[in-house]
Design an enzyme around this catalytic site. Structure first.
Site, PDB file in Angstrom:
ATOM      1  N   ASP A 175       0.871  -1.179   0.000  1.00  0.00           N
ATOM      2  CA  ASP A 175       0.000   0.000   0.000  1.00  0.00           C
ATOM      3  C   ASP A 175       0.902   1.221   0.000  1.00  0.00           C
ATOM      4  O   ASP A 175       2.004   1.170   0.557  1.00  0.00           O
ATOM      5  CB  ASP A 175      -0.909   0.008   1.243  1.00  0.00           C
ATOM      6  CG  ASP A 175      -2.149   0.880   1.032  1.00  0.00           C
ATOM      7  OD1 ASP A 175      -2.009   1.984   0.467  1.00  0.00           O
ATOM      8  OD2 ASP A 175      -3.246   0.461   1.419  1.00  0.00           O
ATOM      9  N   ASN A 212      -4.704   3.488 -10.885  1.00  0.00           N
ATOM     10  CA  ASN A 212      -4.639   2.018 -10.841  1.00  0.00           C
ATOM     11  C   ASN A 212      -5.552   1.322 -11.863  1.00  0.00           C
ATOM     12  O   ASN A 212      -5.719   0.110 -11.809  1.00  0.00           O
ATOM     13  CB  ASN A 212      -4.882   1.491  -9.420  1.00  0.00           C
ATOM     14  CG  ASN A 212      -6.296   1.756  -8.930  1.00  0.00           C
ATOM     15  OD1 ASN A 212      -7.205   1.998  -9.714  1.00  0.00           O
ATOM     16  ND2 ASN A 212      -6.486   1.695  -7.625  1.00  0.00           N
ATOM     17  N   ALA A 234     -12.967  -5.894  -5.441  1.00  0.00           N
ATOM     18  CA  ALA A 234     -12.824  -4.447  -5.212  1.00  0.00           C
ATOM     19  C   ALA A 234     -13.515  -3.629  -6.303  1.00  0.00           C
ATOM     20  O   ALA A 234     -14.640  -3.152  -6.119  1.00  0.00           O
ATOM     21  CB  ALA A 234     -11.342  -4.098  -5.106  1.00  0.00           C
ATOM     22  N   ARG A 235     -12.869  -3.484  -7.432  1.00  0.00           N
ATOM     23  CA  ARG A 235     -13.441  -2.732  -8.547  1.00  0.00           C
ATOM     24  C   ARG A 235     -13.002  -3.378  -9.854  1.00  0.00           C
ATOM     25  O   ARG A 235     -11.822  -3.681 -10.047  1.00  0.00           O
ATOM     26  CB  ARG A 235     -12.967  -1.269  -8.529  1.00  0.00           C
ATOM     27  CG  ARG A 235     -13.714  -0.388  -7.549  1.00  0.00           C
ATOM     28  CD  ARG A 235     -15.185  -0.186  -7.967  1.00  0.00           C
ATOM     29  NE  ARG A 235     -15.973   0.607  -7.051  1.00  0.00           N
ATOM     30  CZ  ARG A 235     -16.723   0.119  -6.051  1.00  0.00           C
ATOM     31  NH1 ARG A 235     -16.785  -1.165  -5.817  1.00  0.00           N
ATOM     32  NH2 ARG A 235     -17.435   0.940  -5.289  1.00  0.00           N
ATOM     33  N   ASP A 259     -15.620 -10.745  -8.091  1.00  0.00           N
ATOM     34  CA  ASP A 259     -16.917 -10.263  -7.634  1.00  0.00           C
ATOM     35  C   ASP A 259     -17.227  -8.921  -8.283  1.00  0.00           C
ATOM     36  O   ASP A 259     -18.295  -8.350  -8.072  1.00  0.00           O
ATOM     37  CB  ASP A 259     -16.921 -10.136  -6.099  1.00  0.00           C
ATOM     38  CG  ASP A 259     -18.313  -9.887  -5.557  1.00  0.00           C
ATOM     39  OD1 ASP A 259     -19.230 -10.623  -5.955  1.00  0.00           O
ATOM     40  OD2 ASP A 259     -18.500  -8.942  -4.753  1.00  0.00           O
ATOM     41  N   GLU A 264     -19.553  -4.255 -15.502  1.00  0.00           N
ATOM     42  CA  GLU A 264     -20.657  -4.853 -14.733  1.00  0.00           C
ATOM     43  C   GLU A 264     -21.914  -3.988 -14.659  1.00  0.00           C
ATOM     44  O   GLU A 264     -23.012  -4.512 -14.450  1.00  0.00           O
ATOM     45  CB  GLU A 264     -20.191  -5.189 -13.319  1.00  0.00           C
ATOM     46  CG  GLU A 264     -19.975  -3.969 -12.428  1.00  0.00           C
ATOM     47  CD  GLU A 264     -19.487  -4.346 -11.033  1.00  0.00           C
ATOM     48  OE1 GLU A 264     -18.429  -4.991 -10.926  1.00  0.00           O
ATOM     49  OE2 GLU A 264     -20.162  -3.989 -10.066  1.00  0.00           O
ATOM     50  N   HIS A 297     -21.099  -9.025  -7.765  1.00  0.00           N
ATOM     51  CA  HIS A 297     -20.860  -7.952  -6.781  1.00  0.00           C
ATOM     52  C   HIS A 297     -21.702  -8.178  -5.525  1.00  0.00           C
ATOM     53  O   HIS A 297     -22.438  -7.290  -5.074  1.00  0.00           O
ATOM     54  CB  HIS A 297     -21.165  -6.583  -7.401  1.00  0.00           C
ATOM     55  CG  HIS A 297     -20.291  -5.489  -6.856  1.00  0.00           C
ATOM     56  ND1 HIS A 297     -19.702  -4.533  -7.634  1.00  0.00           N
ATOM     57  CD2 HIS A 297     -19.908  -5.188  -5.584  1.00  0.00           C
ATOM     58  CE1 HIS A 297     -19.002  -3.694  -6.881  1.00  0.00           C
ATOM     59  NE2 HIS A 297     -19.108  -4.093  -5.620  1.00  0.00           N
TER      60      HIS A 297
END
Ligand code: COI
Length: 332
Positions: A175, A212, A234-235, A259, A264, A297
């Site tokens: 991170d 990102n 996450a995304r 997910d 999406e 999701h």
């Protein structure tokens, strides 16, 4: 004081009704419809708006809210990537989110999917449905023997780390911001490249930012271990789907649990009636694979999370209206 809540699902309604009972000083209006050009007029006369949706909060919608004198928009979710930040700022609209409705919900689901991948439950379920009760060749890997690389150590990443550690896995993390407790434990590596090189499992927990977008791409996949498992609760924008498919085809990627998916919006949380009618070929390509688990999701989708999303967003909106302040304000 009046708050209008948009996009209220049936599972959220009882929580909204209860909040409304407990806050008789607030007039609460609600609709199941999402906030867009066709529904924004319903907000006229309200002091604040509470919403959740994955479709964009566009400039024209935010300009309309501004023209109604509405300055407070409270999201029931974490991600703020679908807000037109310039439009919110020029209309003086303050935005709150719910940063921690249940980080554990997402973490638990992520690890569930990893365990399903490792123990090949997809394959065994399909074999069993055809009367094939043999073991071979679907022998499993054990999480306690693996290194899990956590990308982003916010609340969700940290909740996932606690579970991975409980399984006995070696956990490392990357991170830009270092959590002091984790820093003491020495889990951080210095670069994403180090994370990729050392991880058997890559667990993504970063918000979507311009920087990102497609961080998982041909180049970064090449830096990963052979047979890496990639988890993305996450995304969708973090993963270049074409590169993921190539990596799966070549065997470089051993499995993936998704997910989230980059296209999406409008697809997840929709009933198309049959698999064939799902209008996205790449998604269907992924869904057909035994070593890929696609879920729409749903990692967040627990009773605790639904309750907290409604309560925390309504509380934040009320606090903004009353005091102009909230501990959940986001910087856009
Ligand atoms: C978020 O909170 O930003 C999520 O991704 C969950 C959402 C589908 C409600």
């Amino acid at each position: 004081m009046k708050i209008i809540a948009y996009g209220i699902r049936d599972d959220e309604k009882p929580y909204l009704d209860k909040w409304s009972e407990e806050n008789p000083d607030v007039e609460v209006a609600s609709t199941g419809e999402l906030l867009d050009d066709s529904t924004v007029d319903q907000a006229k006369g309200a002091d604040g708006v509470v919403t959740y949706q994955q479709k964009p909060y566009t400039a024209s919608v935010l300009d309309k809210l501004g023209s109604f004198g509405i300055k407070y928009l409270s999201l029931r979710n974490v991600g703020v990537d679908n807000i037109d930040a310039d439009a919110a700022k020029r209309n003086g609209i303050q935005v709150t989110n719910v940063p921690a409705y249940s980080p554990e919900a997402i973490a638990e689901f992520t690890v569930t999917q990893l365990m399903r991948l490792l123990r090949r439950t997809n394959t065994f379920d399909r074999k069993q449905a055809n009367g094939d009760l043999r073991w071979a060749p679907d022998i499993a890997d054990e999480l306690n023997q693996m290194t899990v690389g956590v990308f982003a150590t916010g609340r969700i990443g940290r909740a996932a780390m606690r579970i991975y550690k409980g399984f006995g896995a070696k956990v490392i993390a990357y991170d830009i911001y270092h959590n002091p407790e984790l820093e003491k434990e020495g889990v951080y590596v210095d670069t994403p490249e180090e994370l990729y090189a050392q991880s058997d499992v890559l667990s993504l927990h970063a918000p979507a930012t311009k920087e990102n977008e497609h961080m998982i791409n041909d180049k970064t996949i090449a830096q990963m271990k052979d047979g890496v498992f990639i988890l993305n609760p996450a995304r969708g924008a973090l993963v270049d789907t074409d590169a993921l498919i190539c990596g799966l085809d070549s065997g470089k990627i051993g499995g993936a649990a998704l997910d989230t998916y980059e296209n999406e919006v409008g697809i997840f949380n929709t009933d198309f009636g049959s698999f064939d009618k799902i209008p996205d070929e790449r998604l269907k390509n992924l869904m057909k694979r035994e070593n890929v688990l696609v879920s729409p999701h749903i990692a967040f989708y627990t009773k605790r999370a639904a309750r907290n999303m409604v309560y925390f967003a309504m509380d934040a909106n009320k606090s903004l209206i009353n005091t102009g302040k909230s501990d959940k304000l986001v910087e856009l």
